[in-house]
Design a protein around this motif. Structure first.
Motif, short mmCIF file in Angstrom:
data_model
loop_
_atom_site.label_atom_id
_atom_site.label_comp_id
_atom_site.label_asym_id
_atom_site.label_seq_id
_atom_site.Cartn_x
_atom_site.Cartn_y
_atom_site.Cartn_z
N GLY A 155 0.81 -1.23 0.00
CA GLY A 155 0.00 0.00 0.00
C GLY A 155 0.83 1.27 0.00
O GLY A 155 1.88 1.35 -0.63
N ASN A 156 0.32 2.25 0.74
CA ASN A 156 0.96 3.57 0.80
C ASN A 156 1.69 3.74 2.12
O ASN A 156 1.22 3.25 3.16
CB ASN A 156 -0.10 4.66 0.68
N GLN A 211 0.92 4.32 -4.23
CA GLN A 211 0.45 3.44 -5.29
C GLN A 211 -0.05 4.30 -6.47
O GLN A 211 -0.55 5.42 -6.26
CB GLN A 211 -0.69 2.55 -4.75
N GLU A 213 -2.62 4.36 -8.09
CA GLU A 213 -4.04 4.74 -8.06
C GLU A 213 -4.22 6.21 -7.66
O GLU A 213 -5.21 6.84 -8.03
CB GLU A 213 -4.82 3.86 -7.06
N LYS A 237 -8.20 9.53 -0.30
CA LYS A 237 -9.22 8.75 -1.01
C LYS A 237 -8.83 7.28 -1.16
O LYS A 237 -9.67 6.45 -1.50
CB LYS A 237 -9.49 9.38 -2.37
N MET A 238 -7.57 6.97 -0.96
CA MET A 238 -7.13 5.56 -1.07
C MET A 238 -7.31 4.79 0.24
O MET A 238 -7.21 3.57 0.27
CB MET A 238 -5.66 5.50 -1.51
N GLY A 240 -8.72 2.75 3.09
CA GLY A 240 -9.83 1.79 3.09
C GLY A 240 -9.76 0.85 1.89
O GLY A 240 -10.25 -0.28 1.95
N ASN A 241 -9.16 1.30 0.79
CA ASN A 241 -9.05 0.46 -0.40
C ASN A 241 -7.77 -0.37 -0.41
O ASN A 241 -7.66 -1.33 -1.16
CB ASN A 241 -9.05 1.31 -1.67
N MET A 242 -6.81 0.04 0.39
CA MET A 242 -5.50 -0.64 0.42
C MET A 242 -4.81 -0.24 1.72
O MET A 242 -5.24 0.73 2.35
CB MET A 242 -4.66 -0.22 -0.80
#
Ligand code: G1P
Length: 294
Positions: A155-156, A211, A213, A237-238, A240-242
């Motif tokens: 992830g980040n 990432q 994204e 915004k990322m 929860g997704n990663m």
């Protein structure tokens, strides 16, 4: 886990805080002792395994390009004089041909816009962002440490430090979740919150592993704090997704975007040097003495 190979260096800023020095000289070329700020950031990236470097530049930044290019006349003159040390100090900065790329930001719309400007260079792989204003001491360096966190968690990953609560309006600030003392789970991110609204005093320092994204969110061009396109907003915004983690700094960070931080870094780095430390210490003691007497 894909290794991080590419790094983005946003260097398009006008450097108004350092005028008149930065009228014709990019602020990233200001030296800490005898090396420009930008070279510290590039060295830190190299130590983390970065192989491709993109600078998001603007008008008047050609000195940065020249700095990382060969300089035949100078190399020739130093070679002829047997000045090995100076020679390696300039050749060390240079990479292989093709490792350094430059894109123009064209509009000063914020850090998020600068990173988005590098999108074609980044492609579809994780990448690093380094802000040269944030100079961080320590070996092998903050980005290398973050790359380890990334290898473990994916992830980040952003670098974090605690700041006085009153200073949160100068930073991106994290709402922390799980915290093992080094790696902190990021639950939310707010750019430059008023101290009264800040979710914590854990601030982002200018090192990111992101990432690709994030580029899709940046492409929306939404404005945030200061009416700028903020990197922090698209990073948020990322969540929860990663995986999204912060890493507390282990080195000392100098805010070279301010005069006081820049001068502090110069003193601290000079004192660390074998060839200068003693002399500088003595001179500073004298200067302090003189100022005490005034
Ligand atoms: C930028 C980022 C901010 C971060 C800071 C670190 O702000 O937007 O989130 O905390 O760098 O130095 P700037 O210093 O460009 O205002």
């Amino acid at each position: 886990m894909k290794p991080i190979r590419k790094a983005v260096f946003p260097v398009g800023g006008l450097g108004t805080r350092f005028l008149p020095a930065t009228k014709a000289l990019p602020k990233e070329m200001l030296p800490i002792v005898d090396k420009p700020l930008i070279e510290y950031a590039v060295e830190e990236a190299r130590a983390a395994g970065i192989e491709e470097f993109v600078f998001v530049t603007g008008r008047g930044k050609t000195a940065i390009q020249n700095h990382f290019d060969s300089h035949f006349e100078l190399e020739h003159a130093l070679t002829a004089k047997g000045r090995e040390e100076e020679l390696s100090s300039i050749t060390n900065a240079m990479g292989e041909p093709g490792q350094f790329a430059y894109v123009r930001q064209m509009e000063a719309l914020g850090l998020g816009h600068a990173v988005w400007t590098a999108r074609n260079f980044i492609g579809n792989e994780p990448f690093a962002v380094l802000l040269a204003d944030d100079l961080i001491s320590g070996e092998p360096g903050t980005l290398a440490e973050m790359a380890e966190v990334h290898t473990e968690h994916g992830g980040n990953v952003v670098a974090l430090m605690e700041v006085p609560h009153a200073d949160t309006a100068r930073y991106g600030v994290v709402a922390p979740g799980g915290d093992d003392g080094k790696v902190v789970e990021v639950l939310d991110l707010v750019e430059k919150p008023d101290p009264a609204d800040a979710p914590s005093n854990l601030a982002i320092v200018g090192r990111y592993i992101l990432q690709p994204e994030v580029l899709g969110f940046l492409a929306l061009g939404e404005r945030g704090a200061g009416n700028e396109i903020q990197l922090t907003d698209s990073m948020a915004k990322m969540i929860g997704n990663m995986p999204f983690n912060g890493m507390r700094l282990s080195g000392t960070r100098y805010d070279c975007g301010t005069k006081v931080g820049f001068l502090e870094a110069n003193v601290a780095f000079a004192l660390e040097r074998d060839d200068l430390g003693r002399d500088v210490f003595q001179r500073i003691e004298q200067v302090l003495e003189e100022h005490r007497q005034v």
